[in-house]
Motif scaffolding. Structure first.
Motif, PDB file in Angstrom:
ATOM      1  N   SER A  75       2.485  -4.315   1.759  1.00  0.00           N
ATOM      2  CA  SER A  75       1.599  -5.480   1.798  1.00  0.00           C
ATOM      3  C   SER A  75       0.237  -5.154   2.385  1.00  0.00           C
ATOM      4  CB  SER A  75       2.249  -6.607   2.608  1.00  0.00           C
ATOM      5  OG  SER A  75       3.484  -6.989   2.049  1.00  0.00           O
ATOM      6  N   SER A  76       0.223  -4.362   3.454  1.00  0.00           N
ATOM      7  CA  SER A  76      -1.034  -4.082   4.149  1.00  0.00           C
ATOM      8  C   SER A  76      -2.027  -3.330   3.271  1.00  0.00           C
ATOM      9  CB  SER A  76      -0.759  -3.271   5.423  1.00  0.00           C
ATOM     10  OG  SER A  76      -0.127  -2.035   5.102  1.00  0.00           O
ATOM     11  N   GLU A  77      -1.525  -2.585   2.286  1.00  0.00           N
ATOM     12  CA  GLU A  77      -2.393  -1.818   1.395  1.00  0.00           C
ATOM     13  C   GLU A  77      -2.445  -2.399  -0.017  1.00  0.00           C
ATOM     14  OE1 GLU A  77      -1.772   2.494   1.637  1.00  0.00           O
ATOM     15  OE2 GLU A  77      -0.401   2.109   3.301  1.00  0.00           O
ATOM     16  N   LYS A  78      -1.675  -3.458  -0.246  1.00  0.00           N
ATOM     17  CA  LYS A  78      -1.542  -4.019  -1.596  1.00  0.00           C
ATOM     18  C   LYS A  78      -1.191  -2.911  -2.591  1.00  0.00           C
ATOM     19  CE  LYS A  78      -4.500  -8.088  -1.142  1.00  0.00           C
ATOM     20  NZ  LYS A  78      -5.640  -8.843  -1.710  1.00  0.00           N
ATOM     21  N   LYS A  79      -0.244  -2.081  -2.184  1.00  0.00           N
ATOM     22  CA  LYS A  79       0.132  -0.900  -2.968  1.00  0.00           C
ATOM     23  C   LYS A  79       1.512  -1.101  -3.579  1.00  0.00           C
ATOM     24  CE  LYS A  79       1.336   2.814  -0.773  1.00  0.00           C
ATOM     25  NZ  LYS A  79       1.229   4.005   0.099  1.00  0.00           N
ATOM     26  N   LEU A  80       1.565  -0.990  -4.893  1.00  0.00           N
ATOM     27  CA  LEU A  80       2.808  -1.165  -5.637  1.00  0.00           C
ATOM     28  C   LEU A  80       3.238   0.176  -6.220  1.00  0.00           C
ATOM     29  CD1 LEU A  80       4.931  -3.108  -6.952  1.00  0.00           C
ATOM     30  CD2 LEU A  80       3.347  -3.301  -8.883  1.00  0.00           C
ATOM     31  N   ALA A  81       4.455   0.591  -5.916  1.00  0.00           N
ATOM     32  CA  ALA A  81       5.008   1.840  -6.447  1.00  0.00           C
ATOM     33  C   ALA A  81       6.220   1.520  -7.309  1.00  0.00           C
ATOM     34  CB  ALA A  81       5.402   2.778  -5.312  1.00  0.00           C
ATOM     35  N   ILE A  82       6.265   2.126  -8.499  1.00  0.00           N
ATOM     36  CA  ILE A  82       7.358   1.868  -9.444  1.00  0.00           C
ATOM     37  C   ILE A  82       7.932   3.202  -9.913  1.00  0.00           C
ATOM     38  CG2 ILE A  82       8.046   0.688 -11.554  1.00  0.00           C
ATOM     39  CD1 ILE A  82       5.440  -0.906 -11.405  1.00  0.00           C
ATOM     40  N   LEU A  83       9.203   3.428  -9.635  1.00  0.00           N
ATOM     41  CA  LEU A  83       9.858   4.657 -10.072  1.00  0.00           C
ATOM     42  C   LEU A  83      10.084   4.618 -11.581  1.00  0.00           C
ATOM     43  CD1 LEU A  83      11.252   7.333  -9.261  1.00  0.00           C
ATOM     44  CD2 LEU A  83      13.387   6.014  -9.066  1.00  0.00           C
ATOM     45  N   ILE A  84       9.704   5.704 -12.265  1.00  0.00           N
ATOM     46  CA  ILE A  84       9.869   5.791 -13.716  1.00  0.00           C
ATOM     47  C   ILE A  84      11.012   6.731 -14.074  1.00  0.00           C
ATOM     48  CG2 ILE A  84       8.774   6.533 -15.869  1.00  0.00           C
ATOM     49  CD1 ILE A  84       6.142   5.568 -14.802  1.00  0.00           C
ATOM     50  N   LEU A  85      10.927   7.978 -13.610  1.00  0.00           N
ATOM     51  CA  LEU A  85      11.975   8.962 -13.875  1.00  0.00           C
ATOM     52  C   LEU A  85      12.351   9.661 -12.582  1.00  0.00           C
ATOM     53  CD1 LEU A  85      10.818  10.755 -17.173  1.00  0.00           C
ATOM     54  CD2 LEU A  85      12.588   9.007 -16.924  1.00  0.00           C
ATOM     55  N   ASP A  86      13.637   9.773 -12.347  1.00  0.00           N
ATOM     56  CA  ASP A  86      14.145  10.505 -11.192  1.00  0.00           C
ATOM     57  C   ASP A  86      14.808  11.766 -11.714  1.00  0.00           C
ATOM     58  OD1 ASP A  86      15.095  11.333  -8.755  1.00  0.00           O
ATOM     59  OD2 ASP A  86      16.827   9.974  -8.786  1.00  0.00           O
ATOM     60  N   ALA A  87      14.081  12.884 -11.652  1.00  0.00           N
ATOM     61  CA  ALA A  87      14.573  14.130 -12.254  1.00  0.00           C
ATOM     62  C   ALA A  87      15.575  14.828 -11.345  1.00  0.00           C
ATOM     63  CB  ALA A  87      13.402  15.057 -12.532  1.00  0.00           C
TER      64      ALA A  87
END
Length: 216
Positions: free
Chosen positions: A204-216
């Protein structure tokens, strides 16, 4: 006998009566008048009521549209990463921003020297325009500090996806939009805090969204 001629006084009286009748609409004309104070109050109240109903709906539609754009980006990048991995045997990166113009930062979109490369895998280099809030967006191939060092896929408080993996990071994303994305990808039911569990993480503090796509 003198003809019966109306005197000037009679003419004036008749003219006054005629104009009065016209003003009151007795001769078929429509009376013209302005709004009364009560009518104006009613009109303003109706406008305020409609605004209260329509503005939240417009805001909701806009928010959903921006979240949908992120989900579309996720889908297209996932397909591209899978194809790249099949061809190259490794995971790609794709960075936005003027500091990353060379082909080495755009493994999905710009021609690479390897004969195994059969791209482009996306139709344009990743850019801030792919972020619905016009901020930076990156596709990383090593899960690290940008995703809280890992993804808790099972919602048990332990990072299950670490090390090598493709994930998107978008900056400038409001919390409600991030939560909409989370509800679509994680169904909003992994762990007690949607921000730290599942394929979607949010700071929230950085308004940063991370989305995992591939877990190799």
């Amino acid at each position: 006998m003198q003809p019966n001629v109306l005197s000037p006084l009679c003419n004036n009286n008749w003219d006054i009566a005629f104009m009065k009748n016209r003003k009151m609409g007795w001769l078929g004309s429509t009376a013209q008048r302005g709004f009364t104070f009560i009518e104006l109050v009613v009109v303003i109240a109706v406008i305020a009521l409609l605004a209260g109903v329509l503005i939240p709906n417009v805001t909701s539609v806009t928010k959903d549209a921006k979240a949908s754009k992120i989900l579309q980006l996720y889908d297209s990048m996932r397909t591209a990463c899978e194809r790249y991995y099949i061809d190259m045997g490794s995971l790609p990166i794709e960075y936005s921003g003027s500091s990353y113009n060379s082909a080495s930062y755009h493994l999905l979109s710009l021609t690479q020297s390897s004969s195994n490369w059969k791209g482009p895998y996306i139709d344009h280099p990743l850019s801030t325009g792919d972020n619905p809030f016009d901020s930076t967006v990156y596709l990383y191939n090593s899960i690290g500090s940008h995703a809280s060092n890992g993804f808790d896929l099972n919602g048990d408080g332990t990072d299950d996806a670490t090390g090598t993996g493709n994930y998107l990071v978008l900056w400038g994303i409001p919390s409600d939009t991030a939560q909409f994305v989370d509800s679509a990808l994680d169904k909003g039911n992994l762990g007690s805090d949607w921000k730290t569990s599942g394929r979607v993480e949010y700071v929230s503090s950085e308004k940063k969204l991370a989305i995992l796509i591939l877990d190799a």
